[in-house]
Design a protein around this motif. Sequence first.
Motif, PDB file in Angstrom:
ATOM      1  N   GLN A  90       0.838  -1.208   0.000  1.00  0.00           N
ATOM      2  CA  GLN A  90       0.000   0.000   0.000  1.00  0.00           C
ATOM      3  C   GLN A  90       0.873   1.258   0.000  1.00  0.00           C
ATOM      4  O   GLN A  90       0.596   2.229  -0.705  1.00  0.00           O
ATOM      5  N   ILE A  91       1.919   1.230   0.838  1.00  0.00           N
ATOM      6  CA  ILE A  91       2.807   2.388   0.932  1.00  0.00           C
ATOM      7  C   ILE A  91       3.629   2.532  -0.344  1.00  0.00           C
ATOM      8  O   ILE A  91       3.835   3.638  -0.856  1.00  0.00           O
ATOM      9  N   GLN A  92       4.096   1.418  -0.885  1.00  0.00           N
ATOM     10  CA  GLN A  92       4.882   1.474  -2.112  1.00  0.00           C
ATOM     11  C   GLN A  92       4.075   2.082  -3.255  1.00  0.00           C
ATOM     12  O   GLN A  92       4.614   2.825  -4.089  1.00  0.00           O
ATOM     13  N   LYS A  93       2.790   1.807  -3.293  1.00  0.00           N
ATOM     14  CA  LYS A  93       1.930   2.393  -4.322  1.00  0.00           C
ATOM     15  C   LYS A  93       1.920   3.920  -4.209  1.00  0.00           C
ATOM     16  O   LYS A  93       1.945   4.634  -5.214  1.00  0.00           O
ATOM     17  N   GLU A  94       1.880   4.420  -2.975  1.00  0.00           N
ATOM     18  CA  GLU A  94       1.909   5.872  -2.761  1.00  0.00           C
ATOM     19  C   GLU A  94       3.269   6.443  -3.171  1.00  0.00           C
ATOM     20  O   GLU A  94       3.349   7.528  -3.748  1.00  0.00           O
ATOM     21  N   ILE A  95       4.334   5.716  -2.884  1.00  0.00           N
ATOM     22  CA  ILE A  95       5.673   6.148  -3.288  1.00  0.00           C
ATOM     23  C   ILE A  95       5.766   6.219  -4.812  1.00  0.00           C
ATOM     24  O   ILE A  95       6.279   7.190  -5.380  1.00  0.00           O
ATOM     25  N   ASP A  96       5.258   5.188  -5.477  1.00  0.00           N
ATOM     26  CA  ASP A  96       5.321   5.155  -6.937  1.00  0.00           C
ATOM     27  C   ASP A  96       4.544   6.309  -7.565  1.00  0.00           C
ATOM     28  O   ASP A  96       4.868   6.751  -8.668  1.00  0.00           O
ATOM     29  N   ASP A  97       3.534   6.796  -6.846  1.00  0.00           N
ATOM     30  CA  ASP A  97       2.645   7.818  -7.395  1.00  0.00           C
ATOM     31  C   ASP A  97       3.147   9.238  -7.162  1.00  0.00           C
ATOM     32  O   ASP A  97       2.580  10.183  -7.695  1.00  0.00           O
ATOM     33  N   CYS A  98       4.199   9.414  -6.372  1.00  0.00           N
ATOM     34  CA  CYS A  98       4.649  10.777  -6.042  1.00  0.00           C
ATOM     35  C   CYS A  98       5.809  11.203  -6.937  1.00  0.00           C
ATOM     36  O   CYS A  98       6.490  10.379  -7.546  1.00  0.00           O
ATOM     37  N   ASP A  99       6.017  12.515  -6.993  1.00  0.00           N
ATOM     38  CA  ASP A  99       7.161  13.088  -7.702  1.00  0.00           C
ATOM     39  C   ASP A  99       8.301  13.397  -6.738  1.00  0.00           C
ATOM     40  O   ASP A  99       9.473  13.367  -7.124  1.00  0.00           O
ATOM     41  N   ILE A 100       7.934  13.733  -5.505  1.00  0.00           N
ATOM     42  CA  ILE A 100       8.904  14.111  -4.472  1.00  0.00           C
ATOM     43  C   ILE A 100       8.627  13.275  -3.234  1.00  0.00           C
ATOM     44  O   ILE A 100       7.499  13.242  -2.743  1.00  0.00           O
ATOM     45  N   LEU A 101       9.653  12.599  -2.746  1.00  0.00           N
ATOM     46  CA  LEU A 101       9.531  11.821  -1.514  1.00  0.00           C
ATOM     47  C   LEU A 101      10.411  12.470  -0.451  1.00  0.00           C
ATOM     48  O   LEU A 101      11.612  12.657  -0.654  1.00  0.00           O
ATOM     49  N   ILE A 102       9.803  12.795   0.693  1.00  0.00           N
ATOM     50  CA  ILE A 102      10.567  13.346   1.805  1.00  0.00           C
ATOM     51  C   ILE A 102      10.488  12.359   2.957  1.00  0.00           C
ATOM     52  O   ILE A 102       9.422  12.140   3.533  1.00  0.00           O
ATOM     53  N   TYR A 126      12.672  -3.151  -3.974  1.00  0.00           N
ATOM     54  CA  TYR A 126      12.070  -2.925  -5.287  1.00  0.00           C
ATOM     55  C   TYR A 126      13.100  -2.474  -6.327  1.00  0.00           C
ATOM     56  O   TYR A 126      12.743  -2.175  -7.467  1.00  0.00           O
ATOM     57  N   THR A 127      14.364  -2.419  -5.953  1.00  0.00           N
ATOM     58  CA  THR A 127      15.347  -1.814  -6.856  1.00  0.00           C
ATOM     59  C   THR A 127      15.696  -2.678  -8.059  1.00  0.00           C
ATOM     60  O   THR A 127      16.381  -2.212  -8.974  1.00  0.00           O
ATOM     61  N   HIS A 128      15.250  -3.925  -8.064  1.00  0.00           N
ATOM     62  CA  HIS A 128      15.527  -4.737  -9.264  1.00  0.00           C
ATOM     63  C   HIS A 128      14.446  -4.531 -10.333  1.00  0.00           C
ATOM     64  O   HIS A 128      14.540  -5.093 -11.417  1.00  0.00           O
ATOM     65  N   ASP A 129      13.429  -3.716 -10.023  1.00  0.00           N
ATOM     66  CA  ASP A 129      12.399  -3.393 -11.015  1.00  0.00           C
ATOM     67  C   ASP A 129      12.829  -2.185 -11.833  1.00  0.00           C
ATOM     68  O   ASP A 129      13.564  -1.314 -11.351  1.00  0.00           O
ATOM     69  N   PHE A 130      12.325  -2.098 -13.056  1.00  0.00           N
ATOM     70  CA  PHE A 130      12.702  -1.011 -13.952  1.00  0.00           C
ATOM     71  C   PHE A 130      11.487  -0.138 -14.264  1.00  0.00           C
ATOM     72  O   PHE A 130      10.337  -0.578 -14.164  1.00  0.00           O
ATOM     73  N   ASN A 131      11.763   1.110 -14.673  1.00  0.00           N
ATOM     74  CA  ASN A 131      10.689   1.986 -15.139  1.00  0.00           C
ATOM     75  C   ASN A 131      10.421   1.725 -16.622  1.00  0.00           C
ATOM     76  O   ASN A 131      11.016   0.819 -17.221  1.00  0.00           O
ATOM     77  N   SER A 132       9.539   2.516 -17.201  1.00  0.00           N
ATOM     78  CA  SER A 132       9.127   2.275 -18.590  1.00  0.00           C
ATOM     79  C   SER A 132      10.261   2.495 -19.589  1.00  0.00           C
ATOM     80  O   SER A 132      10.183   2.043 -20.731  1.00  0.00           O
ATOM     81  N   LYS A 133      11.332   3.186 -19.162  1.00  0.00           N
ATOM     82  CA  LYS A 133      12.468   3.433 -20.050  1.00  0.00           C
ATOM     83  C   LYS A 133      13.588   2.428 -19.854  1.00  0.00           C
ATOM     84  O   LYS A 133      14.623   2.526 -20.514  1.00  0.00           O
ATOM     85  N   ASP A 138      13.093   4.166  -9.620  1.00  0.00           N
ATOM     86  CA  ASP A 138      12.966   5.453  -8.946  1.00  0.00           C
ATOM     87  C   ASP A 138      13.702   6.595  -9.646  1.00  0.00           C
ATOM     88  O   ASP A 138      13.746   7.710  -9.128  1.00  0.00           O
ATOM     89  N   TYR A 139      14.271   6.305 -10.824  1.00  0.00           N
ATOM     90  CA  TYR A 139      14.873   7.392 -11.600  1.00  0.00           C
ATOM     91  C   TYR A 139      13.795   8.438 -11.917  1.00  0.00           C
ATOM     92  O   TYR A 139      12.671   8.088 -12.274  1.00  0.00           O
ATOM     93  N   GLY A 140      14.165   9.710 -11.787  1.00  0.00           N
ATOM     94  CA  GLY A 140      13.234  10.790 -12.111  1.00  0.00           C
ATOM     95  C   GLY A 140      12.487  11.331 -10.909  1.00  0.00           C
ATOM     96  O   GLY A 140      11.798  12.343 -11.026  1.00  0.00           O
ATOM     97  N   LYS A 141      12.609  10.677  -9.749  1.00  0.00           N
ATOM     98  CA  LYS A 141      11.976  11.173  -8.533  1.00  0.00           C
ATOM     99  C   LYS A 141      12.982  11.976  -7.713  1.00  0.00           C
ATOM    100  O   LYS A 141      14.186  11.715  -7.740  1.00  0.00           O
ATOM    101  N   VAL A 142      12.456  12.924  -6.935  1.00  0.00           N
ATOM    102  CA  VAL A 142      13.276  13.781  -6.086  1.00  0.00           C
ATOM    103  C   VAL A 142      13.170  13.296  -4.647  1.00  0.00           C
ATOM    104  O   VAL A 142      12.083  12.945  -4.178  1.00  0.00           O
ATOM    105  N   GLY A 143      14.304  13.276  -3.937  1.00  0.00           N
ATOM    106  CA  GLY A 143      14.315  12.822  -2.552  1.00  0.00           C
ATOM    107  C   GLY A 143      14.926  13.851  -1.614  1.00  0.00           C
ATOM    108  O   GLY A 143      15.860  14.574  -1.985  1.00  0.00           O
ATOM    109  N   ALA A 144      14.400  13.920  -0.388  1.00  0.00           N
ATOM    110  CA  ALA A 144      14.917  14.841   0.625  1.00  0.00           C
ATOM    111  C   ALA A 144      14.579  14.281   2.009  1.00  0.00           C
ATOM    112  O   ALA A 144      13.926  13.244   2.125  1.00  0.00           O
TER     113      ALA A 144
END
Length: 252
Positions: A90-102, A126-133, A138-144
């Motif tokens: 459930q939480i991972q789904k929210e992470i996947d849906d955001c642009d910025i994770l703090i 989840y790091t062995h999964d890839f994005n559409s490219k 998690d490439y393209g997301k901002v973290g802080a």
Amino acid sequence: MSRQLDEKINALCKNPPAKYDDLKVLFLNCTLNRTPVLSHTEGLIHVAQRIFEANGVQTKIIRPVDYVIPAGLGHDMSETPEWDRDDWPQIQKEIDDCDILILCTSVWLGEKSSVCNRTLERMYGYTHDFNSKGQYRDYGKVGATLITGNEDGVKHCAMNILFSLSHIGYTVPPQADAGWMGEAGPGPSYRDEGSGGPENDFTNRNTTFLVWNCLHLARMLKDNGGIPAYGNMPDEWSAGCKAGFDSPEHKR
């Protein structure tokens, strides 16, 4: 929040350099306190949240401690014999849906909370999964990170959290950490009456810089389709297409 900070936020948000109302921010508050128990870390989160929302950004706060999150690196640990429930998907789904994770935490014994460690471990699963490219997901997301406590440790925790986010694919902007520490040892925490935390100019400045740098970077990434997919695709590397290196068939 102080009146001066509120006025400064309003002034900055009147003429921003871009629009941000298509962005989503997720705060993972890794406090040890379950809802609705007071979380001092959430007090600092609200400062950042106020600025994001003043720019039309969608925000959400989740306390992982409210969920059943087993130890492990699987996508769904309920599929293993050891666990019959796993709320992490459930939480991972929210992470996947955001642009910025703090990723936010309190400091205990000089370290980020055990809940924060567990959160990063499950994200790492989840790091062995890839994005559409074809890049890591998690490439393209901002973290802080935002951190509170009444003992030393902000910079130590920030180094670990920001490295961890970068390592799994997040892009970290300048000054991507902010925090508040009371006096060393037992003493008031951020939201305690008279602590001085909500009025602290250094903390408010760094939190404001963090928010705007996250917004600027997320805007640039979203407008440009994320990180270019060149030289960073695991499957191509495994197949021998090693950008910048000779392919195996060309070795002499």
